[in-house]
Scaffold this active site. Structure first.
Site, PDB file in Angstrom:
ATOM      1  N   LYS A 146       0.966  -1.248   0.070  1.00 22.57           N
ATOM      2  CA  LYS A 146       0.050   0.007   0.008  1.00 22.57           C
ATOM      3  C   LYS A 146       0.839   1.247  -0.113  1.00 22.57           C
ATOM      4  O   LYS A 146       1.770   1.527   0.795  1.00 22.57           O
ATOM      5  CB  LYS A 146      -1.008   0.091   1.193  1.00 22.57           C
ATOM      6  CG  LYS A 146      -1.783   1.461   1.211  1.00 22.57           C
ATOM      7  CD  LYS A 146      -2.928   1.137   2.563  1.00 22.57           C
ATOM      8  CE  LYS A 146      -2.414   1.500   3.657  1.00 22.57           C
ATOM      9  NZ  LYS A 146      -2.249   3.014   3.690  1.00 22.57           N
ATOM     10  N   ASP A 176      -3.551   4.436  -2.059  1.00 23.45           N
ATOM     11  CA  ASP A 176      -4.534   4.788  -1.005  1.00 23.45           C
ATOM     12  C   ASP A 176      -4.336   6.357  -0.856  1.00 23.45           C
ATOM     13  O   ASP A 176      -3.737   6.897   0.120  1.00 23.45           O
ATOM     14  CB  ASP A 176      -3.944   3.980   0.382  1.00 23.45           C
ATOM     15  CG  ASP A 176      -4.638   4.320   1.535  1.00 23.45           C
ATOM     16  OD1 ASP A 176      -5.919   5.016   1.414  1.00 23.45           O
ATOM     17  OD2 ASP A 176      -4.302   4.152   2.751  1.00 23.45           O
ATOM     18  N   LYS A 186      -7.266   8.198  -1.294  1.00 30.55           N
ATOM     19  CA  LYS A 186      -8.659   8.639  -0.906  1.00 30.55           C
ATOM     20  C   LYS A 186      -9.232   9.869  -1.531  1.00 30.55           C
ATOM     21  O   LYS A 186      -9.220  10.825  -1.141  1.00 30.55           O
ATOM     22  CB  LYS A 186      -8.523   9.012   0.722  1.00 30.55           C
ATOM     23  CG  LYS A 186      -8.174   7.573   1.289  1.00 30.55           C
ATOM     24  CD  LYS A 186      -8.371   8.165   2.892  1.00 30.55           C
ATOM     25  CE  LYS A 186      -7.997   6.764   3.871  1.00 30.55           C
ATOM     26  NZ  LYS A 186      -6.384   6.619   3.753  1.00 30.55           N
ATOM     27  N   ASP A 222     -13.332  14.794  -4.386  1.00 26.15           N
ATOM     28  CA  ASP A 222     -13.315  15.862  -5.305  1.00 26.15           C
ATOM     29  C   ASP A 222     -14.752  15.987  -6.108  1.00 26.15           C
ATOM     30  O   ASP A 222     -15.316  15.077  -6.139  1.00 26.15           O
ATOM     31  CB  ASP A 222     -12.026  16.234  -6.035  1.00 26.15           C
ATOM     32  CG  ASP A 222     -11.609  17.611  -6.076  1.00 26.15           C
ATOM     33  OD1 ASP A 222     -12.305  18.513  -6.600  1.00 26.15           O
ATOM     34  OD2 ASP A 222     -10.469  18.140  -5.949  1.00 26.15           O
ATOM     35  N   THR A 231     -12.218   6.091  10.886  1.00 26.55           N
ATOM     36  CA  THR A 231     -12.095   5.670  12.072  1.00 26.55           C
ATOM     37  C   THR A 231     -11.689   6.480  13.192  1.00 26.55           C
ATOM     38  O   THR A 231     -11.812   6.276  14.432  1.00 26.55           O
ATOM     39  CB  THR A 231     -11.212   4.417  12.217  1.00 26.55           C
ATOM     40  OG1 THR A 231      -9.937   4.312  11.565  1.00 26.55           O
ATOM     41  CG2 THR A 231     -12.086   3.219  11.507  1.00 26.55           C
ATOM     42  N   ARG A 247      -3.715  -6.477  14.011  1.00 27.12           N
ATOM     43  CA  ARG A 247      -2.551  -7.244  14.870  1.00 27.12           C
ATOM     44  C   ARG A 247      -2.255  -8.335  15.179  1.00 27.12           C
ATOM     45  O   ARG A 247      -3.262  -8.909  15.651  1.00 27.12           O
ATOM     46  CB  ARG A 247      -2.679  -6.217  16.187  1.00 27.12           C
ATOM     47  CG  ARG A 247      -2.300  -4.731  15.959  1.00 27.12           C
ATOM     48  CD  ARG A 247      -0.946  -4.471  15.558  1.00 27.12           C
ATOM     49  NE  ARG A 247      -0.622  -2.771  15.377  1.00 27.12           N
ATOM     50  CZ  ARG A 247      -0.748  -2.216  14.226  1.00 27.12           C
ATOM     51  NH1 ARG A 247      -1.246  -2.928  13.161  1.00 27.12           N
ATOM     52  NH2 ARG A 247      -0.610  -1.057  13.971  1.00 27.12           N
ATOM     53  N   ARG A 297       3.128  -1.266  10.687  1.00 27.44           N
ATOM     54  CA  ARG A 297       4.265  -1.454  11.683  1.00 27.44           C
ATOM     55  C   ARG A 297       4.629  -2.914  11.970  1.00 27.44           C
ATOM     56  O   ARG A 297       5.795  -3.289  12.356  1.00 27.44           O
ATOM     57  CB  ARG A 297       4.090  -0.610  12.984  1.00 27.44           C
ATOM     58  CG  ARG A 297       4.291   1.046  12.254  1.00 27.44           C
ATOM     59  CD  ARG A 297       3.600   1.651  13.377  1.00 27.44           C
ATOM     60  NE  ARG A 297       2.172   1.664  13.153  1.00 27.44           N
ATOM     61  CZ  ARG A 297       1.099   2.355  13.984  1.00 27.44           C
ATOM     62  NH1 ARG A 297       1.910   3.412  14.860  1.00 27.44           N
ATOM     63  NH2 ARG A 297       0.068   2.256  13.895  1.00 27.44           N
TER      64      ARG A 297
HETATM   65  O1  C5P Z   1       0.973   0.503  11.124  1.00 29.28           O
HETATM   66  P1  C5P Z   1      -0.282  -0.002  11.063  1.00 29.28           P
HETATM   67  O2  C5P Z   1      -0.422  -1.472  10.871  1.00 29.28           O
HETATM   68  O3  C5P Z   1      -1.201   0.484  12.110  1.00 29.28           O
HETATM   69  O4  C5P Z   1      -0.573   0.683   9.565  1.00 29.28           O
HETATM   70  C1  C5P Z   1      -2.228   0.658   9.146  1.00 29.28           C
HETATM   71  C2  C5P Z   1      -2.256   1.269   7.745  1.00 29.28           C
HETATM   72  O5  C5P Z   1      -3.561   1.549   7.366  1.00 29.28           O
HETATM   73  C3  C5P Z   1      -1.892   2.865   7.743  1.00 29.28           C
HETATM   74  O6  C5P Z   1      -1.309   3.287   6.386  1.00 29.28           O
HETATM   75  C4  C5P Z   1      -2.960   3.742   8.020  1.00 29.28           C
HETATM   76  O7  C5P Z   1      -2.945   4.994   7.598  1.00 29.28           O
HETATM   77  C5  C5P Z   1      -4.023   2.854   7.501  1.00 29.28           C
HETATM   78  N1  C5P Z   1      -5.491   2.804   7.939  1.00 29.28           N
HETATM   79  C6  C5P Z   1      -5.609   2.668   9.250  1.00 29.28           C
HETATM   80  N2  C5P Z   1      -6.880   2.922   9.516  1.00 29.28           N
HETATM   81  C7  C5P Z   1      -8.056   3.436   9.167  1.00 29.28           C
HETATM   82  C8  C5P Z   1      -7.609   3.878   7.377  1.00 29.28           C
HETATM   83  C9  C5P Z   1      -6.263   3.456   7.315  1.00 29.28           C
HETATM   84  O8  C5P Z   1      -4.946   2.372  10.036  1.00 29.28           O
HETATM   85  N3  C5P Z   1      -9.126   3.521   9.349  1.00 29.28           N
END
Ligand code: C5P
Length: 240
Positions: free
Chosen positions: A37, A64, A66, A69, A123, A184, A214
């Site tokens: 992504k 991504d 988003k 417009d 979110t 996670r 992460r």
């Molecule tokens: O590091 P992590 O697993 O939290 O990354 C999640 C990814 O998904 C990031 O790029 C974040 O911007 C994206 N994201 C998110 N929650 C959302 C929409 C997108 O964590 N509601």
């Protein structure tokens, strides 16, 4: 048309401030094991050239950005993304039916037809924040309504929290894609994500693709971290 094949289900979020560390990580990953992504930060720094390099290495890229417009502008931006060869891209459902339909029509004419998904409600927004911008009801009410509008407007799916996946899976047509961040592995730190699910739970709730940042990008051995998430996924799915 781009592949909706579930495997690889994991989309690794390349949240880096520049192309260098992103490419270093990508060298250690495998297109057979994950998709990638590219979000606003790295795209603004490293641009289309990075997307092309990732695609040339054989990775499916989810752009991504988003888009939100007027319909003509969004459709033109979607076409530009399709020309880059991306696998998936997204728009905000709150841009409205006409914006989504126009983007859909434009992409249907493109050679590779990337998957087009919509963001329902960020979110980060709670009920109070939504009220302030004129959206009545709870976040879940709004997610449901906007996912319905996205489906009616020809989107291939939505980006949603894994907590919303079960509700949307019940509401939406078969084959409507649910792309979920906030995932996670069992033993991982949550970071700033509050309402998380494990990869297996998210798939069982109806998610098709998992966005993971992460837990892979910050791992000492990213490939091993990815393999472990994939293994956890298979085990949890078989267990159920
Ligand atoms: O590091 P992590 O697993 O939290 O990354 C999640 C990814 O998904 C990031 O790029 C974040 O911007 C994206 N994201 C998110 N929650 C959302 C929409 C997108 O964590 N509601």
């Amino acid at each position: 048309m781009r592949s909706t094949e579930p495997d690889p289900r994991i989309i690794v979020a390349l949240d880096f401030p520049s192309a260098g560390p992103a490419l270093e990580l990508v060298e250690r990953l495998d297109p057979g094991l994950c998709r990638l992504k590219v979000g606003k930060e790295i795209f603004t720094r490293a641009g289309p050239e990075l997307v092309e390099r990732l695609s040339d290495k054989g990775f499916d890229v989810f752009l991504d950005l988003k888009f939100h417009d007027i319909p003509n502008t969004v459709a033109a931006a979607c076409e530009a993304a399709a020309d880059l060869g991306v696998w998936m891209l997204n728009v905000h459902a709150s841009g409205g039916r006409k914006m989504m339909q126009t983007a859909r029509e434009r992409l249907d004419r493109s050679q590779h037809r990337p998957l087009l998904v919509a963001v329902t409600v960020l979110t980060s927004l709670g009920e109070g924040d939504l009220g302030e911008i004129g959206f009545a009801g709870t976040p879940a009410d709004n997610v449901r309504r906007l996912a319905g509008l996205a489906e009616d407007s020809g989107m291939d799916g939505v980006v949603c929290s894994p907590r919303e996946a079960r509700m949307l899976r019940a509401d939406c047509r078969e084959g409507f894609l649910l792309v979920t961040p906030g995932v996670r592995p069992r033993d991982a730190a949550k970071g700033d994500q509050k309402r998380v699910m494990t990869p297996g739970e998210a798939i069982q709730a109806g998610s098709n693709f998992l966005v993971v940042g992460r837990p892979v990008t910050a791992a000492p051995d990213p490939l091993q971290a990815l393999e472990r998430i994939r293994a956890e996924l298979v085990l949890d799915t078989v267990d159920s």
